[in-house]
Write a protein that holds these residues in place. Structure first.
Motif: not given
Length: 174
Positions: A22-25, A134-159
């Motif tokens: 849920w949180e990364i830095e 649930r709606v935000a996670e579905i929109l996130g998957l549709v628009f970013t191609g990244t499942p919510a459970a993987r978003r933190a790791e993708r964000n860490r790489q981007g950071m």
């Protein structure tokens, strides 16, 4: 159970590769004092210069609209600046279609006797409750191609990319 709580507390979730983060830095030192770094990170129009996902920013009142891209996926977010503390911290909350998504921010701390700054970029997932989650996670998957459970790791790489590019923009080695 906690005193006064009539419901048993849920067991802690085991730490596995599928555990939701849920949180990364991420942090990196840049060769300028915090007072010089702050206006760089607080100028949201420059975000596209170092973020691997942001390709355009449109300032709007006390916030901005961010336009993002990763591969074939393109999406926009509405951002509201929530912390603007010169020399210390800059942060904004992100929403999409009115749904809370995340808080992004930068904390600045003097380093090397004040001649440099430890920049800590952080992300806090705000997609936490009920149907909105649930709606935000579905929109996130549709628009970013990244499942919510993987978003933190993708964000860490981007950071990591963002902070290296920010350091280069501040006159340091990329």
């Amino acid at each position: 159970m906690k005193p006064g709580n009539h419901h048993p507390e849920p067991a802690p979730e085991p730490a596995t590769s599928t555990t939701r983060v849920w949180e990364i830095e991420e942090s990196l030192t840049v060769p300028l004092a915090p007072e010089a770094v702050y206006p760089i990170v607080a100028d949201v129009r420059r975000m596209k210069d170092w973020s691997p996902e942001v390709f355009a920013i449109r300032p709007r009142g006390r916030g901005f609209v961010g336009f993002n891209r990763r591969g074939p996926w393109v999406w926009f977010t509405v951002c509201r600046i929530v912390t603007a503390d010169p020399g210390r911290e800059f942060a904004f909350d992100v929403t999409s279609f009115g749904l809370p998504i995340a808080r992004w921010g930068y904390r600045l701390a003097p380093a090397e006797g004040g001649a440099a700054t430890l920049v800590t970029e952080y992300w806090i997932d705000h997609r936490r409750d009920g149907w909105r989650r649930r709606v935000a996670e579905i929109l996130g998957l549709v628009f970013t191609g990244t499942p919510a459970a993987r978003r933190a790791e993708r964000n860490r790489q981007g950071m990591r990319t963002t902070l290296r590019r920010l350091r280069a923009a501040c006159g340091g080695a990329p």
